[in-house]
Each structure stands twice: as C-alpha cells, then as structure tokens.
Design an enzyme around this catalytic site. Structure first.
Site, PDB file in Angstrom:
ATOM      1  N   CYS A   1       0.937  -1.238   0.061  1.00  0.00           N
ATOM      2  CA  CYS A   1       0.071  -0.246   0.020  1.00  0.00           C
ATOM      3  C   CYS A   1       0.857   1.150   0.020  1.00  0.00           C
ATOM      4  O   CYS A   1       1.879   1.312   0.885  1.00  0.00           O
ATOM      5  CB  CYS A   1      -0.915   0.010   1.234  1.00  0.00           C
ATOM      6  SG  CYS A   1      -1.995  -1.391   1.241  1.00  0.00           S
TER       7      CYS A   1
ATOM      8  N   ARG B   1       6.154  -0.491  -5.638  1.00  0.00           N
ATOM      9  CA  ARG B   1       6.173  -1.306  -4.346  1.00  0.00           C
ATOM     10  C   ARG B   1       5.300  -2.369  -4.623  1.00  0.00           C
ATOM     11  O   ARG B   1       5.214  -3.390  -3.783  1.00  0.00           O
ATOM     12  CB  ARG B   1       5.571  -0.077  -3.418  1.00  0.00           C
ATOM     13  CG  ARG B   1       6.308   0.938  -3.163  1.00  0.00           C
ATOM     14  CD  ARG B   1       5.629   1.946  -2.594  1.00  0.00           C
ATOM     15  NE  ARG B   1       4.957   1.573  -1.257  1.00  0.00           N
ATOM     16  CZ  ARG B   1       5.713   2.073  -0.132  1.00  0.00           C
ATOM     17  NH1 ARG B   1       6.609   2.729   0.123  1.00  0.00           N
ATOM     18  NH2 ARG B   1       5.192   1.716   1.153  1.00  0.00           N
TER      19      ARG B   1
ATOM     20  N   TRP C   1      -2.518  -3.095  -1.625  1.00  0.00           N
ATOM     21  CA  TRP C   1      -1.811  -4.687  -1.725  1.00  0.00           C
ATOM     22  C   TRP C   1      -2.955  -5.238  -0.798  1.00  0.00           C
ATOM     23  O   TRP C   1      -2.679  -4.829   0.505  1.00  0.00           O
ATOM     24  CB  TRP C   1      -0.495  -4.626  -1.324  1.00  0.00           C
ATOM     25  CG  TRP C   1      -0.085  -5.943  -1.562  1.00  0.00           C
ATOM     26  CD1 TRP C   1       0.402  -6.608  -2.562  1.00  0.00           C
ATOM     27  CD2 TRP C   1       0.090  -7.029  -0.389  1.00  0.00           C
ATOM     28  NE1 TRP C   1       1.009  -7.958  -2.294  1.00  0.00           N
ATOM     29  CE2 TRP C   1       0.689  -8.120  -0.975  1.00  0.00           C
ATOM     30  CE3 TRP C   1      -0.172  -7.037   0.829  1.00  0.00           C
ATOM     31  CZ2 TRP C   1       0.961  -9.306  -0.347  1.00  0.00           C
ATOM     32  CZ3 TRP C   1       0.106  -8.083   1.579  1.00  0.00           C
ATOM     33  CH2 TRP C   1       0.600  -9.071   0.872  1.00  0.00           C
TER      34      TRP C   1
ATOM     35  N   ASN D   1      -2.520   2.771   5.200  1.00  0.00           N
ATOM     36  CA  ASN D   1      -1.356   1.480   4.870  1.00  0.00           C
ATOM     37  C   ASN D   1      -1.292   0.830   6.118  1.00  0.00           C
ATOM     38  O   ASN D   1      -1.091   1.705   7.255  1.00  0.00           O
ATOM     39  CB  ASN D   1      -0.287   2.465   4.548  1.00  0.00           C
ATOM     40  CG  ASN D   1       1.135   1.596   4.241  1.00  0.00           C
ATOM     41  OD1 ASN D   1       0.810   0.425   4.164  1.00  0.00           O
ATOM     42  ND2 ASN D   1       2.200   2.027   4.294  1.00  0.00           N
ATOM     43  N   GLY D   2      -1.257  -0.405   6.269  1.00  0.00           N
ATOM     44  CA  GLY D   2      -1.030  -1.144   7.448  1.00  0.00           C
ATOM     45  C   GLY D   2      -2.124  -1.925   7.710  1.00  0.00           C
ATOM     46  O   GLY D   2      -3.209  -2.298   7.037  1.00  0.00           O
TER      47      GLY D   2
ATOM     48  N   GLU E   1      18.070 -19.577  -1.820  1.00  0.00           N
ATOM     49  CA  GLU E   1      17.702 -18.298  -2.506  1.00  0.00           C
ATOM     50  C   GLU E   1      17.404 -18.375  -3.936  1.00  0.00           C
ATOM     51  O   GLU E   1      16.545 -17.897  -4.367  1.00  0.00           O
ATOM     52  CB  GLU E   1      18.984 -17.298  -2.508  1.00  0.00           C
ATOM     53  CG  GLU E   1      19.071 -16.172  -3.514  1.00  0.00           C
ATOM     54  CD  GLU E   1      17.754 -15.271  -3.137  1.00  0.00           C
ATOM     55  OE1 GLU E   1      17.119 -15.355  -2.111  1.00  0.00           O
ATOM     56  OE2 GLU E   1      17.673 -14.167  -4.042  1.00  0.00           O
TER      57      GLU E   1
ATOM     58  N   LYS F   1      13.874 -17.583  -6.020  1.00  0.00           N
ATOM     59  CA  LYS F   1      13.763 -16.612  -6.860  1.00  0.00           C
ATOM     60  C   LYS F   1      12.847 -17.569  -8.019  1.00  0.00           C
ATOM     61  O   LYS F   1      12.084 -16.759  -8.784  1.00  0.00           O
ATOM     62  CB  LYS F   1      15.081 -16.670  -7.652  1.00  0.00           C
ATOM     63  CG  LYS F   1      15.665 -15.288  -8.077  1.00  0.00           C
ATOM     64  CD  LYS F   1      15.943 -14.258  -7.307  1.00  0.00           C
ATOM     65  CE  LYS F   1      15.112 -13.984  -6.000  1.00  0.00           C
ATOM     66  NZ  LYS F   1      15.434 -13.120  -4.952  1.00  0.00           N
TER      67      LYS F   1
ATOM     68  N   GLU G   1       9.136 -17.230  -7.156  1.00  0.00           N
ATOM     69  CA  GLU G   1       8.595 -16.003  -7.089  1.00  0.00           C
ATOM     70  C   GLU G   1       8.148 -15.569  -8.384  1.00  0.00           C
ATOM     71  O   GLU G   1       7.096 -14.852  -8.625  1.00  0.00           O
ATOM     72  CB  GLU G   1       9.641 -14.728  -6.651  1.00  0.00           C
ATOM     73  CG  GLU G   1       9.961 -14.533  -5.292  1.00  0.00           C
ATOM     74  CD  GLU G   1      10.928 -13.415  -4.717  1.00  0.00           C
ATOM     75  OE1 GLU G   1      11.891 -13.609  -5.198  1.00  0.00           O
ATOM     76  OE2 GLU G   1      10.189 -12.761  -4.199  1.00  0.00           O
TER      77      GLU G   1
ATOM     78  N   HIS H   1      17.294 -37.530   4.355  1.00  0.00           N
ATOM     79  CA  HIS H   1      16.554 -37.639   5.609  1.00  0.00           C
ATOM     80  C   HIS H   1      14.730 -37.163   4.933  1.00  0.00           C
ATOM     81  O   HIS H   1      14.390 -36.929   5.990  1.00  0.00           O
ATOM     82  CB  HIS H   1      17.250 -36.481   6.533  1.00  0.00           C
ATOM     83  CG  HIS H   1      18.421 -36.859   7.086  1.00  0.00           C
ATOM     84  ND1 HIS H   1      18.797 -37.776   8.072  1.00  0.00           N
ATOM     85  CD2 HIS H   1      19.775 -36.283   6.842  1.00  0.00           C
ATOM     86  CE1 HIS H   1      20.025 -37.986   8.227  1.00  0.00           C
ATOM     87  NE2 HIS H   1      20.666 -37.061   7.469  1.00  0.00           N
TER      88      HIS H   1
ATOM     89  N   LYS I   1       7.206  -5.133  -3.638  1.00  0.00           N
ATOM     90  CA  LYS I   1       8.669  -4.872  -3.727  1.00  0.00           C
ATOM     91  C   LYS I   1       8.922  -4.530  -2.195  1.00  0.00           C
ATOM     92  O   LYS I   1       9.963  -4.690  -1.671  1.00  0.00           O
ATOM     93  CB  LYS I   1       9.152  -3.713  -4.425  1.00  0.00           C
ATOM     94  CG  LYS I   1      10.418  -3.210  -4.629  1.00  0.00           C
ATOM     95  CD  LYS I   1      11.265  -4.701  -5.222  1.00  0.00           C
ATOM     96  CE  LYS I   1      12.752  -4.512  -5.081  1.00  0.00           C
ATOM     97  NZ  LYS I   1      13.559  -5.778  -5.149  1.00  0.00           N
TER      98      LYS I   1
HETATM   99  O1  M6R Z   1      13.360  -4.959   1.187  1.00  0.00           O
HETATM  100  P1  M6R Z   1      13.844  -6.083   2.030  1.00  0.00           P
HETATM  101  O2  M6R Z   1      15.201  -6.578   1.580  1.00  0.00           O
HETATM  102  O3  M6R Z   1      13.558  -5.807   3.357  1.00  0.00           O
HETATM  103  O4  M6R Z   1      12.570  -7.262   1.577  1.00  0.00           O
HETATM  104  C1  M6R Z   1      12.627  -8.413   2.154  1.00  0.00           C
HETATM  105  C2  M6R Z   1      11.840  -9.474   1.445  1.00  0.00           C
HETATM  106  O5  M6R Z   1      10.578  -9.065   1.054  1.00  0.00           O
HETATM  107  C3  M6R Z   1      12.539  -9.656  -0.191  1.00  0.00           C
HETATM  108  O6  M6R Z   1      13.841  -9.963  -0.119  1.00  0.00           O
HETATM  109  C4  M6R Z   1      11.466 -10.731  -1.078  1.00  0.00           C
HETATM  110  O7  M6R Z   1      11.746 -11.996  -0.393  1.00  0.00           O
HETATM  111  C5  M6R Z   1      12.127 -10.432  -2.209  1.00  0.00           C
HETATM  112  N1  M6R Z   1      10.982 -10.425  -3.318  1.00  0.00           N
HETATM  113  C6  M6R Z   1      12.778 -11.683  -2.878  1.00  0.00           C
HETATM  114  O8  M6R Z   1      13.119 -11.569  -4.149  1.00  0.00           O
END
Ligand code: M6R
Length: 606
Positions: free
Chosen positions: A2, A27, A73, A97-98, A478, A482, A485, A501, A601
C-alpha cells in the site's frame, strides 16, 4: 505494498496525485484510488494499475486543489474496487497503509445506526468510527485523535473531512509517512520517493502523532490534542530521474546484468587497494563498539534472510563471535537473549520491511546495538539504526531481489574484513579475490545463451529441488525462492546432506535437481549427493565448472560457474547464473516477471 499520496495546495491536484501514485507503483499493488474535494467528496477507484484507474477519474473535478490517493495491496478482503481506498462517506474519506489489529473489536463498538459497510477492510471501520465521533464532537482533531487512541497495530493513514475542507489529518504508528512542502502546497506520502519532484526536504512525524496539513501551514499534535513542535526537516538526496529498462526486456534482467559494475563500484568505494585494507570509516565501524559485542544476530526476510544465513556463518568463523541468522519476524516474537552485548544487523533492500523494522524496535528496547545494511539511505530502517552501511547498488525495481542480494553479501564480507583487519596484516589475497570478482560475474553474464537453453529444456517442469552445502546451501534456498517468485514453479532448497533424511523420496525422472557444486571444501560431498539423485533417475542439473571431470561424469547439463577461492565471494558468483536460470524459465512461462502476482517490492505490513 500500500502507498499513500496526498496534496493540499493552490493547483488543480488530480494529475499531481495520480503522478504521485505512479511513483509508488514499483512497490507492488493490486488496486488504486483517488479522492478530491470540490464542494463534495469525489472518489474514483479500480482494480489493477493506475492506468486502469485513469478512465474512472474523468468525472472528478479538474479544479479541485485538495485530495489524496492510494495504491492497495490486499490484506483484509480481496482486490476489488469496493475494497480499494479511499473509503469514504459524504462527510469524510480515508486512505490507510498497514493493519488495524483490533478492527473486529472496534467494529463491534460502532453503534450500528445505518452504517452500511461498503467493503471488507479494516480501514472502513476507522472511517466510520471517526465519522461517528464527529457527530458528538464536531472538532475533527478531537474526533480523529479519540479514534487514533483506540487503534492497535501498525499504520500510516490520512483523513479528509468535508466540514474542514482545507485540511488533511495524518497519523502514523510504526509505518512511514513523509511530509514535504511544495510550491504553495504541502504534500505527504508513505514514500519520500513519491515526493522527490516537489522537494528534497522531508519531515518524518514521530509515532502516535497527528499532522494537520493545509496549503500554507502544518501543525503537529499528540493523541491528547496537545500541540507539539514540528519535526526538523531532513534534506535527502532522493533520485528524481525516471528509471527505465534501457534495452532490457525486464527490470530484473537489467538488474542482473548490472551486478558486475555495481559490485566493482562498491569494491572500489569500500576497499583501499593501496593500503590493502577495507575503508573502516565507510563501513560504519566507528559507530559500532565491537569491543562490547559478545553475540551477533543477523536478521532479514526473504532474500535478505538468505544473505543473513551466509553472513552469520562467515562472521562466526572470522570473528570468533557467536553469530546467528534469523528471520526478523521470528526473532521479534520469541524470548530471545538480547542485551547491550548483542549486535543486531538488519539486512534490507528497501529499509521499509515492517517485520524487520519491528524486530529492530524490539532489539533497541533491549539495549542492543543496531546496524542496517540497506539500499535506501532515507528509509525508516536507515534512520532507526545506530549505524548504516548503504548498498549503493542503485534502485532495484524488479520485485525479485538480485543485485541487492549480491551487494549485501559483498558488503558484509568487507565489514567483517574491516573488523578483523584492524590489527592484521595487509589483505593481499582478499584484494586479489576482490579484483577478480567482477570479472567472474562478467564471465557468467557472457554465458547467458547457455543458461537460457537449459531453462528452455526444463520449461515443462512443475517442481524443482535445489541442493547445496556450506555457503551453497543459502544459495540453494535463494535460487529456489527466485524461481518460485517469478515463474510460480514449485521449488525447494535443501542442504545436500538433508536429501537422504526425507526429500529423496520425491526423486524420480520428473524431479529435476539443481546441484550447486562449486569447487570448494564441500565439493566431493555435494557430488556424492548428486550421485544419489542420479541413482534414482532424477534429472541432475549441475552448477559448476564445466571443465571439471567429476561434474561431467554426472550430467550433461551443466550451468557454467567459475571458481573463486573465497566462500562468500563464491556464493555471490553462484547466485548470478541461477538468477538468470529463474528469469529464463519465467520468460518461458510468460509470467509478469517484474511484478509477480501477490508480491510487493516493499512489504510494509507485518
Ligand atoms: O526490502 P527487504 O530486503 O527487506 O525485503 C525483504 C523481502 O521481502 C524480499 O527480499 C523478498 O523476499 C524479495 N521479493 C525476494 O526476491
């Protein structure tokens, strides 16, 4: 997530507000709305992007000079036009927002005379509470503050009242709100970036305060209605230039390709090759009392947490100080051992991640020292922590974090070297590796065609397992994140030793396993894990040196990745080809790579 933008001034403001909302688009959001006042409250809202909202604004007054807008959002209620903000009645409008945690309880306190809720949101409860309070108390400040006192949760919100049509009432708790003076106007937003073309000076009101904003005047109050001095404006260099994709198809691809240069710039900024030492002053060392530190906790969320996993292992090995990585929201809500001997390091690209911010607040209340490693020097995190090291990697627009991840790891490496090398010999070997790193990233980027072809080969895959050992384990996590996502393909990362395991039960010819196998201390063990997969008919994709004989014996599918003899730098090198692999698989799937579904974002709710 938001975003809020508002204006009270002398100029017609509809286009100023929609332009402000566009600055908040990066965002991530799923609906948008705008409100202006011209003898009546006028509102337009829609699902989708600001572009989808614009046709709905044609009926709004083009001469109104006060109004506010919102990008939403969805958290309470689906992404529908009804749930989009502003929520409004003819008497008032609100953007928020929140999350109001006690909204259900508050809703029950509303006497239900003729209140017809138009949405499923927590925000609308606040609107009706204030409107109801106005009936017994016609001063908007008193009505507004009486409701603010009752709210629980983290929020930034703004209200307009038809009975006081030259003012907007703004309040925040835990979430950011910046105020700026424009030309014969005052403006506010949840992100200074949206205000940057109007001013470079920003006020950040404290928690649990109310700003009453009008064209020529600002006033600050506490929740008891006591007037307070205005906060001192801070001058910030917020970028105003439009950021474009250049010749790249997506921001994510552009940001992946920027990594060689971004890492090289940071290396030269932070490492003194003449003295063969990190520049301690630029790594914020003078602001942290390392003598006092008996424990380091490194926190972050998502990708930043994966960087924390790498960082903690390296810190403990190099500094001989107990170091642990933890997701910020878990550390926040458990009875962790935190005191003035603890250094909390918060990793965050945006510096606005609510989970990380609330963890830092908690740690500060326990007397911990706090260090932020963050890409946004004007963010709440940067302003809250005792010390800040900037990522300096330029704006990251793609929702999937790429260059911020690799830069965070590099900066932590340099920070640890700086702590360690205070009395040590010149770091000749480290200097050599640092010179080599950007060249290796360029080597990887030059192998793009090969990576794209492996991705194409697996375009039908519905699941992936990633495995790695040592520093390659966080890289497996990671890289799996990726892929999920941006391609929506299910993927999990495991430590290679964990396969037997449990997850090995999943292996068959439909389960590709991506093995992160650089030539490091763990090489023979991870090769053995790959062998276990092969023995069960799993498709093995290797990330490693294609010249290596053991790897070539295991699989024909090798994503090339050069070796570097330093574990953290090796992790950086391994991350890049797997970012590209995820990107090209997502391209095959035709997803919205820069703004994947449901993601934002900047994750500004807990
Ligand atoms: O802005 P930040 O690094 O604190 O964000 C943390 C996560 O929300 C962020 O890394 C998220 O996992 C990304 N979309 C990863 O690609």
């Amino acid at each position: 997530m938001c975003g809020i933008f508002g204006y009270a001034g002398n100029e017609p403001c509809l286009h100023i507000i929609t332009a402000g909302l566009r600055k908040l688009e990066y965002r991530g959001y799923d609906s948008a709305g705008v409100m202006v006042y011209d003898d009546a409250v006028q509102v337009a809202k829609n699902t989708g992007k600001v572009d989808d909202l614009l046709p709905h604004t044609h009926d709004l007054s083009a001469r109104a000079t006060i109004g506010m807008g919102h990008t939403r959002w969805a958290s309470h209620g689906k992404a529908t036009a009804a749930n989009a903000h502003p929520h409004w009645t003819p008497a008032a409008a609100i953007v928020h927002n929140g999350i109001i945690e006690n909204h259900a309880e508050l809703r029950a306190t509303l006497s239900d005379d003729n209140i017809a809720f138009q949405s499923e949101t927590d925000t609308e409860v606040v609107l009706h509470l204030v409107v109801q309070a106005l009936q017994s108390q016609p001063d908007p400040l008193i009505a507004f503050s009486s409701v603010m006192r009752q709210l629980k949760g983290l929020y930034g919100l703004a209200m307009f009242f038809a009975c006081d049509p030259h003012r907007i009432y703004i309040s925040r708790k835990g979430l950011p709100l910046a105020i700026a003076a424009g030309k014969d106007a005052h403006l506010f937003s949840s992100d200074p970036l949206a205000l940057a073309e109007h001013s470079s000076d920003f006020m950040f009101p404290a928690d649990a305060t109310i700003v009453v904003l009008e064209r020529q005047r600002l006033a600050l109050y506490d929740y008891d209605g006591e007037q307070l001095p205005l906060p001192v404006a801070q001058h910030l260099q917020v970028p105003t230039q439009k950021i474009d994709k250049g010749s790249y198809r997506h921001f994510m691809l552009k940001e992946i390709h920027e990594q060689g240069l971004v890492l090289a710039n940071n290396i030269h900024r932070l490492f003194d090759f003449a003295q063969l030492r990190p520049r301690a002053e630029m790594l914020a060392l003078q602001k942290i009392d390392m003598q006092r530190v008996k424990r380091i906790k490194i926190v972050g969320c998502g990708t930043s947490y994966h960087a924390a996993l790498l960082a903690a292992v390296f810190a403990e090995e190099q500094l001989h100080i107990e170091s642990l990585a933890e997701v910020a929201h878990e550390l926040r809500y458990r009875r962790a051992l935190l005191n003035d001997q603890t250094l909390i390091v918060a990793l965050s690209q945006s510096g606005e991640t609510a989970d990380t911010l609330s963890c830092i607040e908690h740690a500060r209340s326990r007397g911990c020292q706090t260090l932020a490693i963050c890409n946004s020097p004007h963010s709440t995190l940067a302003r809250t922590c005792d010390a800040l090291i900037e990522l300096n990697c330029g704006p990251e627009i793609g929702v999937a974090s790429t260059k911020a991840f690799t830069t965070t790891v590099l900066i932590w490496y340099l920070f640890v070297l700086a702590v360690r090398s205070a009395h040590a010999r010149p770091l000749t070997k480290d200097a050599h590796n640092l010179r080599k790193l950007p060249l290796l990233i360029d080597y990887v980027l030059n192998s793009t065609a090969q990576i794209e072809s492996v991705a194409r080969q697996y375009r039908q895959a519905r699941n992936f397992i990633y495995i790695g050992r040592g520093p390659s384990f966080p890289i497996a996590l990671e890289s799996a994140l990726k892929l999920k996502e941006i391609s929506y393909i299910h993927a999990e990362g495991y430590a290679g030793g964990e396969l037997k395991h449990g997850p090995i039960a999943l292996i068959d010819h439909d389960m590709p396993v991506l093995v992160v196998a650089p030539q490091d201390d763990y090489f023979l063990r991870i090769v053995a894990n790959a062998g276990e997969v092969k023995a069960r008919d799993g498709a093995v994709i290797l990330l490693g040196n294609p010249k290596n004989r053991e790897l070539r014996a295991l699989s024909d599918t090798i994503i090339p990745c050069p070796d570097i003899n330093q574990p953290l730098l090796q992790a950086i090198v391994c991350a890049v080809p797997l970012q590209l692999f995820a990107y090209y698989l997502a391209l095959e799937k035709g997803t919205d790579i820069d703004q994947p579904r449901h993601l934002a974002k900047s994750v500004t709710v807990e």
